[in-house]
Motif scaffolding. Sequence first.
Motif, PDB file in Angstrom:
ATOM      1  N   GLU A  55     -31.144 -19.642   4.972  1.00 52.55           N
ATOM      2  CA  GLU A  55     -31.364 -19.615   3.522  1.00 52.55           C
ATOM      3  C   GLU A  55     -30.740 -18.378   2.886  1.00 52.55           C
ATOM      4  O   GLU A  55     -30.132 -18.464   1.816  1.00 52.55           O
ATOM      5  N   LEU A  56     -30.889 -17.247   3.546  1.00 56.73           N
ATOM      6  CA  LEU A  56     -30.291 -16.015   3.033  1.00 56.73           C
ATOM      7  C   LEU A  56     -28.768 -16.098   3.091  1.00 56.73           C
ATOM      8  O   LEU A  56     -28.087 -15.642   2.168  1.00 56.73           O
ATOM      9  N   ALA A  57     -28.235 -16.681   4.156  1.00 58.47           N
ATOM     10  CA  ALA A  57     -26.781 -16.827   4.285  1.00 58.47           C
ATOM     11  C   ALA A  57     -26.219 -17.588   3.087  1.00 58.47           C
ATOM     12  O   ALA A  57     -25.232 -17.162   2.470  1.00 58.47           O
ATOM     13  N   ALA A  58     -26.851 -18.694   2.738  1.00 65.82           N
ATOM     14  CA  ALA A  58     -26.395 -19.501   1.599  1.00 65.82           C
ATOM     15  C   ALA A  58     -26.529 -18.722   0.294  1.00 65.82           C
ATOM     16  O   ALA A  58     -25.631 -18.757  -0.563  1.00 65.82           O
ATOM     17  N   GLN A  59     -27.627 -18.004   0.143  1.00 64.55           N
ATOM     18  CA  GLN A  59     -27.853 -17.206  -1.070  1.00 64.55           C
ATOM     19  C   GLN A  59     -26.784 -16.131  -1.222  1.00 64.55           C
ATOM     20  O   GLN A  59     -26.238 -15.935  -2.316  1.00 64.55           O
ATOM     21  N   PRO A  69     -18.702 -18.412   4.628  1.00 60.79           N
ATOM     22  CA  PRO A  69     -19.236 -18.992   5.865  1.00 60.79           C
ATOM     23  C   PRO A  69     -18.537 -18.365   7.072  1.00 60.79           C
ATOM     24  O   PRO A  69     -17.355 -18.038   7.021  1.00 60.79           O
ATOM     25  N   GLY A  70     -19.264 -18.186   8.143  1.00 56.17           N
ATOM     26  CA  GLY A  70     -18.750 -17.508   9.335  1.00 56.17           C
ATOM     27  C   GLY A  70     -17.479 -18.123   9.887  1.00 56.17           C
ATOM     28  O   GLY A  70     -17.470 -19.292  10.253  1.00 56.17           O
ATOM     29  N   PHE A  71     -16.424 -17.332   9.959  1.00 66.22           N
ATOM     30  CA  PHE A  71     -15.132 -17.768  10.488  1.00 66.22           C
ATOM     31  C   PHE A  71     -15.257 -17.956  11.989  1.00 66.22           C
ATOM     32  O   PHE A  71     -15.655 -17.040  12.712  1.00 66.22           O
ATOM     33  N   HIS A  72     -14.935 -19.156  12.470  1.00 65.67           N
ATOM     34  CA  HIS A  72     -15.032 -19.509  13.892  1.00 65.67           C
ATOM     35  C   HIS A  72     -16.455 -19.392  14.435  1.00 65.67           C
ATOM     36  O   HIS A  72     -16.643 -19.163  15.633  1.00 65.67           O
ATOM     37  N   MET A  73     -17.439 -19.513  13.563  1.00 69.63           N
ATOM     38  CA  MET A  73     -18.842 -19.387  13.975  1.00 69.63           C
ATOM     39  C   MET A  73     -19.630 -20.560  13.384  1.00 69.63           C
ATOM     40  O   MET A  73     -19.138 -21.281  12.523  1.00 69.63           O
ATOM     41  N   ASN A  74     -20.879 -20.716  13.814  1.00 68.24           N
ATOM     42  CA  ASN A  74     -21.760 -21.707  13.229  1.00 68.24           C
ATOM     43  C   ASN A  74     -22.007 -21.313  11.772  1.00 68.24           C
ATOM     44  O   ASN A  74     -22.621 -20.284  11.499  1.00 68.24           O
ATOM     45  N   LYS A  75     -21.512 -22.115  10.860  1.00 66.80           N
ATOM     46  CA  LYS A  75     -21.534 -21.773   9.429  1.00 66.80           C
ATOM     47  C   LYS A  75     -22.952 -21.693   8.861  1.00 66.80           C
ATOM     48  O   LYS A  75     -23.174 -21.077   7.832  1.00 66.80           O
ATOM     49  N   LYS A  76     -23.896 -22.323   9.532  1.00 68.25           N
ATOM     50  CA  LYS A  76     -25.280 -22.283   9.060  1.00 68.25           C
ATOM     51  C   LYS A  76     -25.913 -20.915   9.328  1.00 68.25           C
ATOM     52  O   LYS A  76     -26.715 -20.429   8.539  1.00 68.25           O
ATOM     53  N   HIS A  77     -25.536 -20.295  10.439  1.00 70.35           N
ATOM     54  CA  HIS A  77     -26.193 -19.070  10.884  1.00 70.35           C
ATOM     55  C   HIS A  77     -25.340 -17.807  10.794  1.00 70.35           C
ATOM     56  O   HIS A  77     -25.838 -16.723  11.089  1.00 70.35           O
ATOM     57  N   TRP A  78     -24.077 -17.933  10.431  1.00 71.78           N
ATOM     58  CA  TRP A  78     -23.190 -16.768  10.415  1.00 71.78           C
ATOM     59  C   TRP A  78     -22.443 -16.668   9.091  1.00 71.78           C
ATOM     60  O   TRP A  78     -21.999 -17.673   8.536  1.00 71.78           O
ATOM     61  N   ASN A  79     -22.288 -15.440   8.617  1.00 74.57           N
ATOM     62  CA  ASN A  79     -21.460 -15.140   7.454  1.00 74.57           C
ATOM     63  C   ASN A  79     -20.310 -14.239   7.869  1.00 74.57           C
ATOM     64  O   ASN A  79     -20.444 -13.428   8.789  1.00 74.57           O
ATOM     65  N   THR A  80     -19.196 -14.390   7.179  1.00 72.60           N
ATOM     66  CA  THR A  80     -18.085 -13.449   7.292  1.00 72.60           C
ATOM     67  C   THR A  80     -18.083 -12.624   6.021  1.00 72.60           C
ATOM     68  O   THR A  80     -18.010 -13.166   4.918  1.00 72.60           O
ATOM     69  N   VAL A  81     -18.205 -11.304   6.187  1.00 69.57           N
ATOM     70  CA  VAL A  81     -18.204 -10.383   5.050  1.00 69.57           C
ATOM     71  C   VAL A  81     -16.823  -9.753   4.976  1.00 69.57           C
ATOM     72  O   VAL A  81     -16.360  -9.121   5.927  1.00 69.57           O
ATOM     73  N   LEU A  82     -16.141  -9.949   3.840  1.00 68.87           N
ATOM     74  CA  LEU A  82     -14.802  -9.406   3.650  1.00 68.87           C
ATOM     75  C   LEU A  82     -14.896  -7.933   3.259  1.00 68.87           C
ATOM     76  O   LEU A  82     -15.604  -7.575   2.315  1.00 68.87           O
ATOM     77  N   ILE A  83     -14.185  -7.107   3.985  1.00 66.55           N
ATOM     78  CA  ILE A  83     -14.202  -5.664   3.755  1.00 66.55           C
ATOM     79  C   ILE A  83     -13.160  -5.303   2.690  1.00 66.55           C
ATOM     80  O   ILE A  83     -12.092  -5.897   2.635  1.00 66.55           O
ATOM     81  N   GLY A  84     -13.475  -4.328   1.854  1.00 65.42           N
ATOM     82  CA  GLY A  84     -12.525  -3.857   0.849  1.00 65.42           C
ATOM     83  C   GLY A  84     -12.432  -4.748  -0.366  1.00 65.42           C
ATOM     84  O   GLY A  84     -11.503  -4.633  -1.152  1.00 65.42           O
ATOM     85  N   THR A  85     -13.395  -5.639  -0.546  1.00 67.69           N
ATOM     86  CA  THR A  85     -13.362  -6.558  -1.685  1.00 67.69           C
ATOM     87  C   THR A  85     -14.616  -6.446  -2.534  1.00 67.69           C
ATOM     88  O   THR A  85     -14.963  -7.368  -3.243  1.00 67.69           O
ATOM     89  N   GLY A  86     -15.312  -5.331  -2.418  1.00 73.12           N
ATOM     90  CA  GLY A  86     -16.502  -5.127  -3.229  1.00 73.12           C
ATOM     91  C   GLY A  86     -17.764  -4.840  -2.449  1.00 73.12           C
ATOM     92  O   GLY A  86     -18.725  -4.319  -2.996  1.00 73.12           O
ATOM     93  N   VAL A  87     -17.800  -5.198  -1.185  1.00 74.21           N
ATOM     94  CA  VAL A  87     -18.998  -4.929  -0.394  1.00 74.21           C
ATOM     95  C   VAL A  87     -19.199  -3.425  -0.271  1.00 74.21           C
ATOM     96  O   VAL A  87     -18.250  -2.674  -0.060  1.00 74.21           O
TER      97      VAL A  87
END
Length: 121
Positions: A55-59, A69-87
């Motif tokens: 639920e948090l991943a979707a939020q 959604p997690g790159f090469h990962m289970n999209k339900k349980h993993w996120n990909t956080v892009l660095i240098g784009t605001g995080v």
Amino acid sequence: MLNIEEFRDYCLALPGTTEATPFDLDTLVFKVGGKIFALTSIATFGSVNLKCEPELAAQLREEFDYVRPGFHMNKKHWNTVLIGTGVTAAQLREWTRHSYELVRAALPRTVRTELETAENV
């Protein structure tokens, strides 16, 4: 924003964390109790894959355009956080800690007990 060395230091400071490059020489993996909680590229540090409650991943994906959604990962349980784009560094630390805690909580009781014992020494 954190650089790769600061991110690595943060991950390794979490109790029981180990690092490895099991897939190739560029993909740095952080584990607790033998289970992955973070992956990133050593060369580019352009993104980090982190485990997340579904639920948090979707939020987070809805709220932040730098969370995907997690790159090469289970999209339900993993996120990909892009660095240098605001995080922010604080967000990256918070989400990394969440990933670590989620993985650690799912470890077998004996492994969790071993980690707790090692922390208290």
